[in-house]
Design a protein around this motif. Structure first.
Motif, mmCIF file in Angstrom:
data_model
loop_
_atom_site.group_PDB
_atom_site.id
_atom_site.type_symbol
_atom_site.label_atom_id
_atom_site.label_comp_id
_atom_site.label_asym_id
_atom_site.label_seq_id
_atom_site.Cartn_x
_atom_site.Cartn_y
_atom_site.Cartn_z
ATOM 1 N N UNK A 126 0.844 -1.202 0.000
ATOM 2 C CA UNK A 126 0.000 0.000 0.000
ATOM 3 C C UNK A 126 0.874 1.245 0.000
ATOM 4 N N UNK A 127 2.181 1.056 0.353
ATOM 5 C CA UNK A 127 3.142 2.146 0.491
ATOM 6 C C UNK A 127 2.711 3.131 1.580
ATOM 7 N N UNK A 128 1.976 2.598 2.552
ATOM 8 C CA UNK A 128 1.519 3.389 3.691
ATOM 9 C C UNK A 128 2.009 2.711 4.964
ATOM 10 N N UNK A 129 3.121 3.192 5.498
ATOM 11 C CA UNK A 129 3.720 2.563 6.668
ATOM 12 C C UNK A 129 2.957 2.850 7.959
ATOM 13 N N UNK A 130 1.888 3.632 7.867
ATOM 14 C CA UNK A 130 1.026 3.820 9.030
ATOM 15 C C UNK A 130 0.104 2.621 9.226
ATOM 16 N N UNK A 131 0.019 1.768 8.213
ATOM 17 C CA UNK A 131 -0.797 0.564 8.303
ATOM 18 C C UNK A 131 0.010 -0.563 8.938
ATOM 19 N N UNK A 132 -0.465 -1.151 10.043
ATOM 20 C CA UNK A 132 0.240 -2.302 10.622
ATOM 21 C C UNK A 132 0.440 -3.421 9.613
ATOM 22 N N UNK A 133 -0.534 -3.587 8.711
ATOM 23 C CA UNK A 133 -0.445 -4.655 7.713
ATOM 24 C C UNK A 133 0.733 -4.456 6.769
ATOM 25 N N UNK A 134 1.034 -3.197 6.449
ATOM 26 C CA UNK A 134 2.146 -2.926 5.548
ATOM 27 C C UNK A 134 3.470 -3.325 6.195
ATOM 28 N N UNK A 135 3.607 -3.024 7.462
ATOM 29 C CA UNK A 135 4.816 -3.426 8.193
ATOM 30 C C UNK A 135 4.942 -4.938 8.198
ATOM 31 N N UNK A 136 3.837 -5.623 8.476
ATOM 32 C CA UNK A 136 3.862 -7.086 8.551
ATOM 33 C C UNK A 136 4.239 -7.720 7.219
ATOM 34 N N UNK A 311 -16.555 -11.448 -9.038
ATOM 35 C CA UNK A 311 -17.959 -11.603 -9.404
ATOM 36 C C UNK A 311 -18.471 -10.449 -10.260
ATOM 37 N N UNK A 312 -17.505 -9.715 -10.824
ATOM 38 C CA UNK A 312 -17.788 -8.678 -11.828
ATOM 39 C C UNK A 312 -18.714 -7.579 -11.314
ATOM 40 N N UNK A 313 -18.357 -7.063 -10.128
ATOM 41 C CA UNK A 313 -19.100 -5.954 -9.532
ATOM 42 C C UNK A 313 -18.160 -4.771 -9.319
ATOM 43 N N UNK A 314 -18.564 -3.569 -9.711
ATOM 44 C CA UNK A 314 -17.744 -2.390 -9.442
ATOM 45 C C UNK A 314 -17.574 -2.199 -7.936
ATOM 46 N N UNK A 315 -16.451 -1.605 -7.544
ATOM 47 C CA UNK A 315 -16.141 -1.486 -6.118
ATOM 48 C C UNK A 315 -15.707 -0.066 -5.759
ATOM 49 N N UNK A 316 -16.364 0.503 -4.771
ATOM 50 C CA UNK A 316 -15.985 1.800 -4.229
ATOM 51 C C UNK A 316 -15.158 1.524 -2.977
ATOM 52 N N UNK A 317 -13.902 1.945 -2.985
ATOM 53 C CA UNK A 317 -12.944 1.578 -1.938
ATOM 54 C C UNK A 317 -12.856 2.689 -0.903
ATOM 55 N N UNK A 318 -13.207 2.364 0.337
ATOM 56 C CA UNK A 318 -13.279 3.352 1.414
ATOM 57 C C UNK A 318 -11.935 3.488 2.129
ATOM 58 N N UNK A 319 -10.902 3.677 1.336
ATOM 59 C CA UNK A 319 -9.532 3.842 1.817
ATOM 60 C C UNK A 319 -8.806 4.797 0.886
ATOM 61 N N UNK A 320 -7.706 5.404 1.350
ATOM 62 C CA UNK A 320 -6.974 6.323 0.469
ATOM 63 C C UNK A 320 -6.077 5.605 -0.521
ATOM 64 N N UNK A 321 -5.795 4.307 -0.271
ATOM 65 C CA UNK A 321 -4.951 3.533 -1.175
ATOM 66 C C UNK A 321 -5.391 2.077 -1.118
#
Length: 380
Positions: A126-136, A311-321
């Motif tokens: 995600x290139x967002x080191x504020x995310x714990x997942x990115x560190x992991x 499943x071929x559905x458009x997605x609105x992503x509630x995140x900045x990245x």
């Protein structure tokens, strides 16, 4: 015969593990013995046990029962518990999934004992080191023996970071290997889609195919920050009212707990009397059924982003990245963050455009590819 220890702890990992366990049982049972360790990171029955029952995953051979806690405290307990298990019997490798604290703990415990680590969903960024997942995920990639990247973009990330060139070696001089395996969740979505209609969840909530929006909100930067949570739910309410469309939101326990305090009293009251349907967490098969028949998906979940594409559905992503940048660059998803205007405009855009859904996540046989590569590595 090789013996693998699969580490799981969170709901998405339980689901991903189903694909590998299914492949072991169907085509590798004479060559691979799998044992499963559940860290207990997600211990709520609605978020964990139901998936073992529904997806036919073998019950864990080990359950650490760690539960929630601060990141360092939780991860430390997991490392200690996993280390005890891998010292109690011999394993030829440890399989980890994704980017949770359970993933990191499994990788650290194994590599310290010179047991090969096989990282499924490697190379995501995600290139967002504020995310714990990115560190992991970055830490796990660095100490894994085989990196299984689910997409071309994940492979590009690993290439750009030098993983394909650095002569890293592990015990016995074995070099790190990197593969584009395809996405193991695509395996599951194809396999379980044929069973999802049995759930009757549309009928239970009076939903018509293509007549509702599916939404999920669970990430802590959305749930824990009142202004962001307020903006998201204000936008959902606006979209529902303006378009006279139901929005089904399976409510994560974390979100349910924080909504009363982090939403304004006025908005919370309006939600209770709106077309927003807040329901208990749903099973994986129910989620697939909801994704298959939704008009559009809104989510801050990485897994749900992919499944909407499957499943071929458009997605609105509630995140900045997003780590799944293919979805956005292809035009099947829009990054709206927790911005009211972007969410409302994003819904309008995705409702009006025609989107195609090419095969970006492999051929649905990632689990078999992964097991073949693990077998070859172990035979070296």
């Amino acid at each position: 015969m090789i013996k693998l220890l699969t580490i799981i702890g969170a709901r998405p990992q339980i689901i991903k593990a189903a694909a590998l366990s299914r492949a072991v049982k169907s085509d590798f049972k004479d060559r691979v013995k799998e044992k499963i360790l559940h860290t207990g990171q997600h211990y709520d029955a609605a978020m964990s046990q139901v998936f073992f029952d529904e997806l036919g995953i073998p019950q864990p051979d080990y359950n650490l029962g760690i539960g929630s806690g601060r990141h360092g405290e939780q991860t430390a307990k997991m490392i200690s518990g996993i280390e005890e298990v891998i010292l109690s019997e011999p394993f030829d490798g440890v399989v980890i999934y994704g980017d949770t604290n359970s993933t990191l703990a499994g990788a650290v415990a194994a590599v310290k004992q010179h047991i090969p680590v096989f990282h499924i969903e490697a190379g995501l960024r995600s290139f967002n080191m504020a995310m714990p997942e990115e560190i992991n995920r970055i830490a796990c990639d660095q100490i894994s023996s085989i990196l299984f990247a689910p997409t071309r973009t994940a492979m590009d990330n690993l290439r750009n970071e030098g993983f394909l060139d650095i002569e890293t070696r592990f015990k016995n001089g074995k070099k790190r290997q990197v593969f584009n395996s395809g996405d193991i969740m695509y395996d599951n979505s194809i396999y379980f889609a044929k069973f999802s209609g049995r759930t009757k969840i549309l009928e239970r909530h009076s939903l018509q195919p293509n007549g509702y929006i599916l939404a999920t909100v669970h990430r802590d930067n959305n749930t824990d920050e009142p202004s962001r949570l307020e903006s998201i739910f204000k936008a959902l309410l606006h979209i529902s009212n303006e378009n006279n469309i139901a929005i089904l939101l399976p409510i994560h326990p974390r979100t349910a707990k924080l909504m009363p305090g982090n939403l304004s009293a006025g908005l919370y009251e309006k939600i209770a009397h709106s077309k927003l349907k807040l329901v208990e967490p749903v099973s994986f098969l129910e989620m697939i059924e909801l994704e298959k028949h939704a008009k559009l998906v809104m989510t801050d979940s990485g897994g749900v982003q992919k499944e909407s594409f499957f499943f071929e559905k458009p997605c609105l992503i509630l995140r900045p990245e997003t780590e799944w940048v293919e979805i956005v660059t292809h035009g099947a998803g829009i990054l709206a963050d927790a911005d009211f205007d972007k969410i409302v405009e994003g819904y309008k855009t995705l409702s009006e455009i025609d989107v195609t859904f090419p095969r970006l996540f492999g051929n649905g046989k990632a689990a078999h590819f992964i097991l073949e590569r693990i077998m070859a590595y172990s035979a070296e």
